[in-house]
Design an enzyme around this catalytic site. Structure first.
Site, mmCIF file in Angstrom:
data_model
loop_
_atom_site.group_PDB
_atom_site.id
_atom_site.type_symbol
_atom_site.label_atom_id
_atom_site.label_comp_id
_atom_site.label_asym_id
_atom_site.label_seq_id
_atom_site.Cartn_x
_atom_site.Cartn_y
_atom_site.Cartn_z
ATOM 1 N N LYS A 127 -10.099 0.114 -2.513
ATOM 2 C CA LYS A 127 -10.027 -0.141 -1.078
ATOM 3 C C LYS A 127 -10.518 1.096 -0.346
ATOM 4 O O LYS A 127 -9.979 2.194 -0.520
ATOM 5 C CB LYS A 127 -8.598 -0.479 -0.656
ATOM 6 C CG LYS A 127 -8.448 -0.734 0.857
ATOM 7 C CD LYS A 127 -7.026 -1.189 1.193
ATOM 8 C CE LYS A 127 -6.797 -1.284 2.698
ATOM 9 N NZ LYS A 127 -5.434 -1.747 3.032
ATOM 10 N N ASP A 149 0.862 -1.179 0.000
ATOM 11 C CA ASP A 149 0.000 0.000 0.000
ATOM 12 C C ASP A 149 0.906 1.238 0.000
ATOM 13 O O ASP A 149 1.542 1.547 1.013
ATOM 14 C CB ASP A 149 -0.891 0.024 1.249
ATOM 15 C CG ASP A 149 -1.965 -1.060 1.234
ATOM 16 O OD1 ASP A 149 -1.702 -2.136 0.656
ATOM 17 O OD2 ASP A 149 -3.037 -0.832 1.810
ATOM 18 N N LYS A 199 -6.916 3.255 -3.432
ATOM 19 C CA LYS A 199 -7.325 3.260 -2.032
ATOM 20 C C LYS A 199 -7.597 4.689 -1.574
ATOM 21 O O LYS A 199 -6.877 5.611 -1.942
ATOM 22 C CB LYS A 199 -6.216 2.619 -1.196
ATOM 23 C CG LYS A 199 -6.427 2.615 0.313
ATOM 24 C CD LYS A 199 -5.263 1.910 1.004
ATOM 25 C CE LYS A 199 -5.289 2.056 2.518
ATOM 26 N NZ LYS A 199 -4.141 1.404 3.171
#
Length: 320
Positions: A256, A157, A220
């Site tokens: 996400k 991430d 995300k």
């Protein structure tokens, strides 16, 4: 600027990433977001109800989509092992509860999580690139990524350089994502936009497309350190982006939602949005995730309520 595999294959996208000017033209040529419309639709989706017989399925689905997360300076190997045990078996009294999708930790603790989760099917995600600020040199960010990958993390991430994005240096952001994508090797790359620091829905759409062009497997919302984070309108805009990307390229990319999602009701609202905006094909942990720590506890409590007919107190069930 570096050219991605997708951009090499698709003419229109190749033009978009040929140089800084082309990238700017493409991103600013995207249709503007109807602010009123997206908020009205999000409000409507938030009122949708799920039939009682479908709720247990929805709760289990949400559990399988969680990246169970601990990203604190006081994290220890013991805390990570405890989190991994919960990830493998979220409710020890109900072994039919499915495991979560992943455990998300800092790079230096990724090896601890890998060992604790070995054989479980639960992935290890590690934040990288000077999380959460993204303020460091490219070399440091790539070293951060390499540390996590070498420890065995199968998901990375990363955070974008919001300063570069907000000052219109799209090529710099693009090239950094491409470089991190390469450093990931076979690990999946989730690109954190930190939407709470962007200028509005139009910037969320531009940042989403920029990340997708650069090779993000998942876009995300947030680091969870900035508010607002995963609002339903923002998630809807990002779902539109991956839906439109699929229509343009045939490739499936995910979303996400991270930060501020704490209750089963919140999670179900997002699942409804996924179904209605992107489509039912995105209702899988491969294409939709929750970044959360507190959410799992409420999902488990609501699940027991469905099975036992009464609400279980926080003190009598696992979860934060």
């Amino acid at each position: 600027m570096t050219t991605t595999v997708t951009a090499q294959r698709d003419g229109a996208l190749a033009d978009a990433v040929r140089d800084d000017a082309g990238l700017r033209r493409f991103l600013h040529g995207l249709p503007g977001v109807d602010h009123v419309g997206v908020e009205r639709r999000a409000a409507t989706l938030a009122t949708r109800s799920i039939k009682k017989e479908s709720k247990l399925h929805a709760l289990d689905m949400a559990i399988t989509m969680i990246d169970l997360t601990t990203l604190e300076g006081a994290d220890t190997p013991g805390k990570v092992r405890s989190l991994c045990a919960q990830a493998r078996r979220p409710d020890p009294d109900h072994p039919d509860v499915p495991p979560v999708a992943a455990v998300c930790v800092y790079p230096d603790l990724a090896g601890v999580a890998v060992e604790a989760l070995r054989g479980s099917g639960v992935a290890v995600a590690a934040v990288a690139t000077a999380f959460p600020s993204g303020r460091s040199s490219r070399a440091v960010k790539l070293a951060d990524t390499a540390l996590a990958v070498e420890a065995g993390a199968s998901e990375i991430d990363m955070v974008i350089d919001r300063g570069a994005f907000l000052t219109g240096r799209y090529g710099a952001v693009y090239d950094e994502i491409v470089a991190v994508r390469e450093a990931c090797g076979s690990a999946h790359l989730k690109v954190i936009l930190e939407t709470g620091e962007l200028g509005g829905y139009d910037d969320v759409r531009r940042a989403s497309w920029l990340a997708l062009l650069a090779g993000a497997d998942v876009i995300k919302t947030s680091t969870g350190k900035v508010s607002p984070a995963a609002t339903l309108p923002v998630v809807q805009v990002m779902l539109q982006a991956v839906r439109d990307w699929h229509r343009a390229t045939g490739e499936l990319r995910g979303v996400k939602a991270a930060g501020g999602i704490r209750t089963a009701k919140d999670a179900i609202r997002h699942l409804v949005a996924v179904h209605e905006v992107a489509g039912p094909g995105w209702l899988t942990p491969d294409l939709f995730r929750f970044g959360a720590s507190a959410l799992l506890g409420d999902l488990l409590r609501q699940r027991r309520t469905q099975l036992e007919g009464h609400y279980t107190d926080r003190d009598h069930i696992g979860g934060a």
